[in-house]
Design an enzyme around this catalytic site. Sequence first.
Site, PDB file in Angstrom:
ATOM      1  N   GLY A  51      14.080  20.874 -18.482  1.00 59.21           N
ATOM      2  CA  GLY A  51      13.786  20.884 -17.041  1.00 59.21           C
ATOM      3  C   GLY A  51      12.347  21.322 -16.818  1.00 59.21           C
ATOM      4  O   GLY A  51      11.542  21.370 -17.745  1.00 59.21           O
TER       5      GLY A  51
ATOM      6  N   ASP B 264      13.217  24.302 -21.768  1.00 58.05           N
ATOM      7  CA  ASP B 264      14.335  23.341 -21.884  1.00 58.05           C
ATOM      8  C   ASP B 264      13.825  22.021 -21.299  1.00 58.05           C
ATOM      9  O   ASP B 264      12.640  21.850 -21.043  1.00 58.05           O
ATOM     10  CB  ASP B 264      15.588  23.860 -21.164  1.00 58.05           C
TER      11      ASP B 264
ATOM     12  N   ARG C  56       4.653   8.980 -22.258  1.00 53.95           N
ATOM     13  CA  ARG C  56       4.901  10.378 -22.639  1.00 53.95           C
ATOM     14  C   ARG C  56       5.622  10.468 -23.971  1.00 53.95           C
ATOM     15  O   ARG C  56       5.335  11.338 -24.794  1.00 53.95           O
ATOM     16  CB  ARG C  56       5.716  11.096 -21.542  1.00 53.95           C
TER      17      ARG C  56
ATOM     18  N   ARG D  37       1.431  19.910 -19.239  1.00 52.66           N
ATOM     19  CA  ARG D  37       2.167  18.648 -19.488  1.00 52.66           C
ATOM     20  C   ARG D  37       3.631  18.991 -19.662  1.00 52.66           C
ATOM     21  O   ARG D  37       3.966  19.961 -20.354  1.00 52.66           O
ATOM     22  CB  ARG D  37       1.735  17.984 -20.800  1.00 52.66           C
TER      23      ARG D  37
ATOM     24  N   LEU E 224       6.831  18.361 -21.688  1.00 51.33           N
ATOM     25  CA  LEU E 224       7.130  17.786 -22.997  1.00 51.33           C
ATOM     26  C   LEU E 224       8.259  16.770 -22.865  1.00 51.33           C
ATOM     27  O   LEU E 224       9.209  16.980 -22.112  1.00 51.33           O
ATOM     28  CB  LEU E 224       7.555  18.900 -23.960  1.00 51.33           C
TER      29      LEU E 224
ATOM     30  N   SER F 140       6.140  35.062 -15.773  1.00 52.00           N
ATOM     31  CA  SER F 140       7.399  34.896 -16.517  1.00 52.00           C
ATOM     32  C   SER F 140       7.130  34.264 -17.878  1.00 52.00           C
ATOM     33  O   SER F 140       6.197  33.465 -18.025  1.00 52.00           O
ATOM     34  CB  SER F 140       8.361  33.977 -15.751  1.00 52.00           C
TER      35      SER F 140
ATOM     36  N   ASN G 117       7.323  29.313 -23.024  1.00 57.67           N
ATOM     37  CA  ASN G 117       6.253  28.962 -22.085  1.00 57.67           C
ATOM     38  C   ASN G 117       5.948  30.160 -21.204  1.00 57.67           C
ATOM     39  O   ASN G 117       6.839  30.947 -20.872  1.00 57.67           O
ATOM     40  CB  ASN G 117       6.712  27.785 -21.211  1.00 57.67           C
ATOM     41  N   THR G 118       4.681  30.282 -20.836  1.00 58.96           N
ATOM     42  CA  THR G 118       4.318  31.313 -19.855  1.00 58.96           C
ATOM     43  C   THR G 118       4.122  30.604 -18.520  1.00 58.96           C
ATOM     44  O   THR G 118       3.655  29.461 -18.471  1.00 58.96           O
ATOM     45  CB  THR G 118       2.972  31.996 -20.216  1.00 58.96           C
ATOM     46  N   HIS G 119       4.519  31.290 -17.444  1.00 57.75           N
ATOM     47  CA  HIS G 119       4.382  30.681 -16.126  1.00 57.75           C
ATOM     48  C   HIS G 119       3.899  31.738 -15.139  1.00 57.75           C
ATOM     49  O   HIS G 119       4.462  32.844 -15.099  1.00 57.75           O
ATOM     50  CB  HIS G 119       5.726  30.100 -15.666  1.00 57.75           C
TER      51      HIS G 119
ATOM     52  N   ASP H 204      10.299  24.412 -16.001  1.00 58.70           N
ATOM     53  CA  ASP H 204      10.308  25.888 -15.914  1.00 58.70           C
ATOM     54  C   ASP H 204      11.700  26.415 -15.589  1.00 58.70           C
ATOM     55  O   ASP H 204      11.865  27.371 -14.835  1.00 58.70           O
ATOM     56  CB  ASP H 204       9.304  26.351 -14.843  1.00 58.70           C
TER      57      ASP H 204
HETATM   58  C1  GRF Z   1      -1.636  30.329 -17.217  1.00 57.90           C
HETATM   59  O1  GRF Z   1      -1.428  31.078 -16.027  1.00 57.90           O
HETATM   60  C2  GRF Z   1      -0.383  29.587 -17.575  1.00 57.90           C
HETATM   61  O2  GRF Z   1       0.804  30.288 -17.302  1.00 57.90           O
HETATM   62  C3  GRF Z   1      -0.491  28.401 -16.654  1.00 57.90           C
HETATM   63  O3  GRF Z   1      -1.847  28.020 -16.707  1.00 57.90           O
HETATM   64  C4  GRF Z   1      -2.617  29.188 -16.975  1.00 57.90           C
HETATM   65  C5  GRF Z   1      -3.436  28.910 -18.198  1.00 57.90           C
HETATM   66  O4  GRF Z   1      -4.472  29.794 -18.217  1.00 57.90           O
HETATM   67  N1  GRF Z   1       0.376  27.318 -17.084  1.00 57.90           N
HETATM   68  P1  GRF Z   1      -5.375  29.879 -19.548  1.00 57.90           P
HETATM   69  O5  GRF Z   1      -5.696  28.440 -19.929  1.00 57.90           O
HETATM   70  O6  GRF Z   1      -4.566  30.585 -20.584  1.00 57.90           O
HETATM   71  O7  GRF Z   1      -6.586  30.662 -19.111  1.00 57.90           O
END
Ligand code: GRF
Length: 193
Positions: A142, A140, A64, A90, A92, A135, A106-108, A144
């Site tokens: 950790g 960071d 990694r 992944r 980081l 979210s 990051n989006t979650h 998420d």
């Molecule tokens: C998103 O929901 C993101 O938050 C998650 O994986 C999904 C990616 O979707 N980690 P896309 O590749 O943007 O369609």
Amino acid sequence: MLTVAVLISGSGSNLRALLEAASHPDFPARIVVVGADRDAEGLAHAEAFGIPSFTVPFRSFDNREAWGEELARQLDVWTPDLIVLSGLMRLLPAALVARYAPQIINTHPAYLPEFPGAHGVRDALAAGVTQTGASVIVVDDGVDSGPILAQERVPVQEDDTEHALHERIKPVERRLLIDVVRRVATGELVLTH
Ligand code: GRF
């Protein structure tokens, strides 16, 4: 003008939404490069918008850390003000996070700190909750676990499959992500560790 690098692994629908938003002349940020850890389907969106892209295949590196070093080299070509993880599947390496924090977000697809990790949608369904969410957080070292910048609840329906629920969450993610990038670009939102 805030410069943004977006990192993906998958279909890039959230990336697409960001590319569309950034293509408006009044949007205060522009995407300068798209990177992926594999030959991601979403790279086609970068091509469609004429945005340069690069791939640093995780599997081409012994570990990694070595992967992270090459990823940093690629990112440094563009010196982005902000790095957006949008479907990067992944973790980081700590050295990469330390190098760019807190300018990595990051989006979650869950209402953090509920259901962190790679299967947030599946875990919410398995838990039988009636609502989950989306979210946007500061990355960071950790999983998420960074400061929450924006989040919104999304209802879970009785007959939801993982796909159906995820597809209901993604539009909320996109809206939150675009708004966070806009607010960072205008200085309204200052990222902190
Ligand atoms: C998103 O929901 C993101 O938050 C998650 O994986 C999904 C990616 O979707 N980690 P896309 O590749 O943007 O369609």
